[in-house]
Design an enzyme around this catalytic site. Structure first.
Site, PDB file in Angstrom:
ATOM      1  N   HIS A 112       0.817  -1.210   0.000  1.00 45.56           N
ATOM      2  CA  HIS A 112       0.000   0.000   0.000  1.00 45.56           C
ATOM      3  C   HIS A 112       0.848   1.257   0.000  1.00 45.56           C
ATOM      4  CE1 HIS A 112      -3.544   2.474   0.800  1.00 45.56           C
ATOM      5  NE2 HIS A 112      -2.791   3.150   1.636  1.00 45.56           N
ATOM      6  N   HIS A 147     -10.334   2.002  -0.556  1.00 48.10           N
ATOM      7  CA  HIS A 147     -10.475   1.497   0.808  1.00 48.10           C
ATOM      8  C   HIS A 147     -11.205   0.157   0.733  1.00 48.10           C
ATOM      9  CE1 HIS A 147      -9.950   3.520   4.954  1.00 48.10           C
ATOM     10  NE2 HIS A 147      -8.836   3.620   4.269  1.00 48.10           N
TER      11      HIS A 147
END
Length: 755
Positions: A61, A107
């Site tokens: 990420h 998300h």
């Protein structure tokens, strides 16, 4: 290919024994080789705090270690680009002394575990990315993907996500002006919750996340730090979901949001920047304080000493590694000079925002975490946490059965017995989703949710003066296309975005992307990813649109199954003269219908074929990007001239679905001809639009199309209360409206379980 474990060279001081003392690094998501790299950087074994800091910063990420090598191929420069990839948001000059900041994030994993908070904090995070650059957020868009609605868990996730977006966005006061909602079996266990935000600012207010000036102070603004979100997105987005993990196992990693704190934080930070009180500002997103301090220091060519005991905590007894890696929401880091500190604290107090000095900029180039006694708990080169992250060129391989897949063509499927029934099955009104969002905040919204692209008045962010121009936004993605051919499917996605902007009269200016893919350790997934990057790159170059930022979400897999490749793109456009509303997705009684652009009678990758079980097979038609650019330019010219009464791009569902959507949106039926068969009706050839034109304007419109050599055909007229395509279907408009209106509320039980 390069060595997949290769990166920057290790220093000569690498310890002779870099064997990990235990499995702690693996529990934190680091490999044995990565542990060895850390030893080489430090010249010793890391302690637990240092290991935790590297684990979050070297996660997929935060470091993009599996994707950076491919992302470099995107075109990122243009005369109007002020800030490209690598900052909190991309920024472009839109004229009149105004800059626009654009960012998209995912998300996905948090929303699969805790839908409401996962989606809500996704909105909060993207807002901070925007105002960290000095821009006021003015619009949000939400491309969403869920599993089939006949599954109870998919309904729970969908309802929670929509409630989270509306609960946060409406409370913080930023309108959600559009997006997409897709339900498909490929997302049954892995919903995609992508969020885009647009902000504007005077060009002189642009600020970057830099820690410059030895002796300057690092001031933490906003919420206290807690155990919620420790490892958060940096951990969840770097691993898939295994069969033996429950939602409860990972819920502690999902952050909890507070939109009212966010609103105060927005105003406080923008006032700091208006008064030139901050040298740099950085959002605390993935990896928390570790990320914000190391990135600002590294970008400023400096170091930083962080006083961990000064960080305001919401829970007692937190360990230093928890403090440094927590992803608690609504926090920003501002770099300020000592002589302006009192002014900064006064602004924070006025906005009721907590402000605490937690560090000092140094000239050491190192990030040091120290306790109240001055003892160094961690001491690492600031740049190593980001710039020395591993760079992997993971193995890529096309599917073993690719040739067989491509030989299986959808045109061989039996012709439908009733095209009308097939068309009704495709209609779905998503207003249940966007009606929960306030899309009129700021009163800038000219064209809101439900159309092809959102359109906002462009007002000067300082004076509020209307410039007479507009900004347009669209988000698009099509996993069915990309499952067949990730390269062509990605190019077709950009073409769809450009056409979405064209039908509201906007020219494309910049693109951001959210690359949602499966497990990068699977060679087929990395082949899909690389092909998709090439397809996007081809299209961006053809349309002369730069990529100014983006996000990569990998490990979207469950039970050993990867999602279909799903690149989602957001494109910002400019309406050069906003003196009338765009025509909109509608028909006008008595209007004539024109199909603009070339149709290829192919059905591979189409929604129609997918409904018959034909997925991921066949071959997409070759996209003539030059022809699409020409068509978009002419459609944009016609819309701007006021010659068009209604306009809709042709994409998923083909011209059949485009006509039906225009009819149900306006309550006007149509009769069409010159659509010879179901292949032409449901073909999803790129770069087309349906135009509804007044009878007295047909000739002027045809003159423009013919002058530019754009393919077109007169296909019918708008009138009556039925939808008719000669020899293919005849459906009452009331039946179509009912199918369109009732499908989603009916599947959800006409309500929400989330409140």
């Amino acid at each position: 290919m390069v060595d997949p474990d290769a990166g920057t060279a290790l220093p000569d001081s690498t310890p002779s024994d870099t064997a990990p003392p235990d499995d702690t690094h693996r529990a934190l998501g680091l490999t044995d080789d990565e542990y060895g790299r850390i030893c080489g950087i430090l010249g010793r074994h890391p302690n637990h705090l240092e290991l935790a800091m590297y684990s979050v910063m070297w996660s997929e990420h935060c470091s993009y270690k599996s994707s950076r090598i491919h992302l470099r191929r995107f075109p990122t420069e243009a005369p109007w680009v002020l800030v490209g990839p690598g900052e909190g948001a991309g920024v472009v000059d839109v004229g009149d002394g105004i800059a626009a900041a654009l960012r998209i994030e995912s998300h996905n994993h948090p929303s699969a575990i805790e839908p409401y908070q996962g989606a809500a904090t996704g909105v909060g995070g993207i807002l901070r990315d925007i105002f960290s650059m000095g821009a006021r957020p003015i619009a949000v868009m939400d491309p969403l993907r869920f599993g089939p609605l006949d599954e109870a868990r998919a309904r729970w996730v969908a309802e929670g996500v929509v409630s989270g977006i509306s609960g946060y966005g409406n409370s913080v006061g930023v309108p959600t002006v559009g997006g997409e909602t897709v339900f498909d079996e490929t997302y049954a266990d892995n919903p995609l919750v992508n969020v885009l935000c647009l902000g504007v600012m005077p060009t002189e207010r642009l600020v970057l996340g830099r820690a410059e000036g030895v002796g300057n102070l690092a001031v933490l603004l906003g919420s206290t730090t807690g155990r919620d979100g420790i490892g958060g997105v940096s951990v969840l987005a770097s691993a898939g979901f295994s069969d033996d993990e429950t939602d409860a196992d990972k819920r502690p990693s999902v952050q909890v949001g507070d939109p009212y704190e966010e609103k105060r934080l927005i105003e406080a930070c923008l006032e700091l920047l208006d008064r030139d009180l901050a040298v740099g500002v950085q959002d605390l997103g993935g990896a928390g304080i570790t990320c914000a301090t190391s990135e600002t220091a590294a970008k400023g060519g400096a170091g930083m000493d962080v006083l961990v005991d000064a960080v305001p905590l919401r829970q007692p007894g937190m360990e230093p590694f928890e403090v440094m890696t927590s992803e608690s929401q609504e926090r920003m880091l501002a770099i300020v000079t000592p002589e302006r500190l009192d002014e900064v604290l006064a602004i924070a107090e006025r906005w009721e925002v907590r402000a605490t000095v937690i560090g000092t900029v140094t000239g050491s180039g190192r990030l040091r975490v120290v306790d109240a006694a001055g003892e160094a708990l961690a001491d690492v080169p600031a740049k190593s946490l980001e710039e020395d992250a591993p760079l992997y060129d993971r193995p890529r391989a096309e599917p073993a059965d690719l040739a067989a897949r491509r030989a299986d063509r959808a045109v061989a499927l039996p012709a439908p017995a009733d095209c009308g029934a097939d068309l009704l099955d495709m209609l779905c009104d998503t207003s249940w989703v966007w009606s929960q969002y306030d899309h009129m905040l700021f009163l800038n919204t000219v064209e809101g949710p439900g159309g092809d692209a959102a359109v906002l008045r462009l007002k000067h962010p300082t004076t509020g003066a209307d410039t007479g121009r507009g900004l347009a936004l669209t988000t698009d993605g099509n996993h069915l296309w990309c499952a067949v051919d990730p390269r062509s499917g990605s190019a077709m996605t950009v073409a769809e975005s450009v056409m979405n902007l064209a039908v509201v009269g906007a020219r494309p200016l910049a693109m951001v992307n959210c690359m949602n893919f499966g497990n990068p350790e699977h060679p087929e997934v990395m082949w899909q990813f690389s092909e998709s990057v090439d397809g996007l790159t081809d299209a961006l170059r053809a349309f002369e649109v730069p990529c100014i930022g983006g996000n990569v979400s990998l490990y979207n897999e469950s039970r050993g199954r990867d999602i279909d490749p799903t690149p989602i793109i957001g494109v910002l456009g400019v309406v050069d003269r906003l003196d009338h509303r765009p025509p909109g997705v509608r028909l006008v009684d008595g209007g004539r219908l024109l199909l603009v652009g070339a149709t290829v009678a192919e059905l591979d990758g189409s929604l129609w074929a997918a409904r018959r079980g034909h997925r991921g097979r066949g071959s997409l038609p070759t996209v003539d990007l030059g022809a699409v650019a020409a068509t978009a330019g002419v459609v944009r010219e016609l819309v701007a001239s006021g010659l068009v009464q209604g306009a809709h791009d042709v994409a998923q569902g083909g011209v059949g679905l485009a006509l039906a959507e225009m009819a149900v949106a306006s309550g006007v039926g149509f009769t069409a001809a010159r659509i010879p068969d179901h292949a032409h009706l449901f073909s999803e050839s790129a770069g087309r639009a349906v135009l509804c034109v007044g009878a007295d304007q047909v000739r002027p419109v045809l003159d423009v199309l013919e002058a530019h050599g754009v393919p077109h055909s007169r296909i019918g007229a708008a009138a009556g209360d039925r939808m008719v395509v000669k020899d293919l279907f005849d459906v009452s408009l009331s039946e179509a409206v009912a199918a369109y209106r009732d499908r989603l509320p009916g599947a959800l039980g006409a309500g929400t379980t989330q409140g």
